[in-house]
Design an enzyme around this catalytic site. Sequence first.
Site, short mmCIF file in Angstrom:
data_model
loop_
_atom_site.label_atom_id
_atom_site.label_comp_id
_atom_site.label_asym_id
_atom_site.label_seq_id
_atom_site.Cartn_x
_atom_site.Cartn_y
_atom_site.Cartn_z
CE1 TYR A 102 -2.57 3.44 2.46
CE2 TYR A 102 -3.75 2.60 0.57
CZ TYR A 102 -3.31 3.43 1.56
OH TYR A 102 -4.26 4.53 1.80
CG ASP A 113 5.82 3.87 0.38
OD1 ASP A 113 4.82 3.66 0.24
OD2 ASP A 113 6.32 4.42 1.43
CE LYS A 156 2.59 5.07 7.76
NZ LYS A 156 1.33 5.22 8.37
P1 KE4 Z 1 -0.75 8.88 4.40
O1 KE4 Z 1 -1.04 9.44 3.37
O2 KE4 Z 1 -1.78 7.87 5.43
O3 KE4 Z 1 0.27 9.54 5.30
O4 KE4 Z 1 0.65 7.80 4.00
C1 KE4 Z 1 0.53 6.64 2.88
C2 KE4 Z 1 1.04 5.56 3.13
C3 KE4 Z 1 2.36 5.48 2.24
N1 KE4 Z 1 3.02 4.27 2.03
C4 KE4 Z 1 2.85 3.44 2.96
C5 KE4 Z 1 3.97 2.29 3.23
C6 KE4 Z 1 1.94 3.52 4.08
O5 KE4 Z 1 2.02 2.35 5.03
C7 KE4 Z 1 0.84 4.23 4.04
C8 KE4 Z 1 -0.01 4.53 5.26
N2 KE4 Z 1 -0.17 3.41 6.17
C9 KE4 Z 1 -1.67 3.32 6.34
C10 KE4 Z 1 -1.48 2.05 7.55
N3 KE4 Z 1 -0.92 0.86 7.20
C11 KE4 Z 1 -2.12 4.61 7.13
C12 KE4 Z 1 -3.31 4.19 8.03
C13 KE4 Z 1 -4.56 4.61 7.53
O6 KE4 Z 1 -4.88 4.63 6.22
O7 KE4 Z 1 -5.42 5.32 8.05
#
Ligand code: KE4
Length: 431
Positions: A144, A239, A267
């Site tokens: 993801y 990523d 994060k």
């Molecule tokens: P954000 O747009 O949520 O800040 O980041 C996206 C993203 C990009 N790359 C990786 C590897 C990620 O894990 C994420 C976002 N992670 C999720 C949880 N696995 C965020 C939690 C959510 O979607 O509420």
Amino acid sequence: MSRKRSISFYHKALEMLPGGVNSPVRAFKAIGIPPLFIDRAKGSRIWDVDGNEYIDYVGSWGPMILGHAHPKVVAALKRAVLKGTSFGAPTPLEVELAARVKKAFPSMELVRMVSSGTEAVMSAIRVARGYTGRDKIIKFEGCYHGHGDSLLVKAGSGATTFGVPDSLGVPEDLARHTLTAVYNNLESVKGLVSQYPGQIACIIVEPVAGNMGVIAPERGFLEGLRKICDEEGILLLFDEVITGFRVAYGGAQELYGIRADLTCLGKIIGGGLPVGVYGGRERIMEKVSPLGGVYQAGTLSGNPLAMTAGIETLDLLRSKKAYPDLEKKTSYLVENISISAEEKGIPLCINHATGMFTLFFTEGPVRDYRSAKTSDTNRFARFFTEMMKEGIYLPPSQFEAWFVSLAHTQKDLDRTIEACDHAFNAICSNE
Ligand code: KE4
């Protein structure tokens, strides 16, 4: 344990927000109970609006590696907020955070601050396409990378949790440029590369996957991707939104000694405030406006409060020699939870990296999306609910990572292991 106030807030939220939440995985849909509404957090603990206290392994999905409301981060934010919250102009703070990122990630010769991991990945993909003049990208099933259109193809995290890895609303004309390979399977990558010679702009990978649950790269996998990219003129995009400053101060690039062409962070670098970063080799990033023809912008990019929280967090991580501590805590949990499950004859496969791990309710090994999907998600849901009763707050999905922080004490770890023991007994007895 009363959850009355959470439930009443949830009902109000359902009238205002799709599914009552601002991000799908928070809705507890995979668990089948209303979500907790949170009042506050401190260190390793989090309290819901009914006053129930939990040991927290969500950690805001990764950012809270120091623990919640770290006094030095809070103090720095208090000072910063008195100077104003946003100027829409350059500040010394973004230069300070950029310097720390560049030092930790030597492959990031130029960096650009944005406000989320999604924004970082969307922008990096655009840069890869703009730099190579190619349209296609390769991603891995179950990984993801945020909710950018090109990435919502066979995606992990919430998309897997809800079984909608291919989102509605993504035009087929765009989705066809996203090719999906199998994690830890270089042959699947080589097959796509030979099928689309000269058409692939980048390979994007979570160098340690966190969004199918935790899956580490097998020996030779990342090195193989680096070799394919070098041979084919494809950009390697790491990523590291989860792994950056988590598995090592310099992320998976430091851990595995692989240099990416482009890297995305998020994060932890915001210390709990909204920050994303993308960056890479100078000759690639010089394509980004105002230097080059790849446009990307953001009102709150480099926001001074977010920069402040990020700077404080990284400085504390660097000074604390955090990683041996995180690794020790993670291994202690993994070893003892494994023993407990084994004693009860529960099929469990635990994958971990420093500061993050996942209990897969399946025999294992879990090495890619398909093997992750053999997990018993109903059993996970029952386990989650039992752990909540035990005062442990877990990510509400089988396909996510538990996050360990520097604030988790030995007492927290032992309590967590005891809670797992009780939860395993409970799910066995009522099956
Ligand atoms: P954000 O747009 O949520 O800040 O980041 C996206 C993203 C990009 N790359 C990786 C590897 C990620 O894990 C994420 C976002 N992670 C999720 C949880 N696995 C965020 C939690 C959510 O979607 O509420």
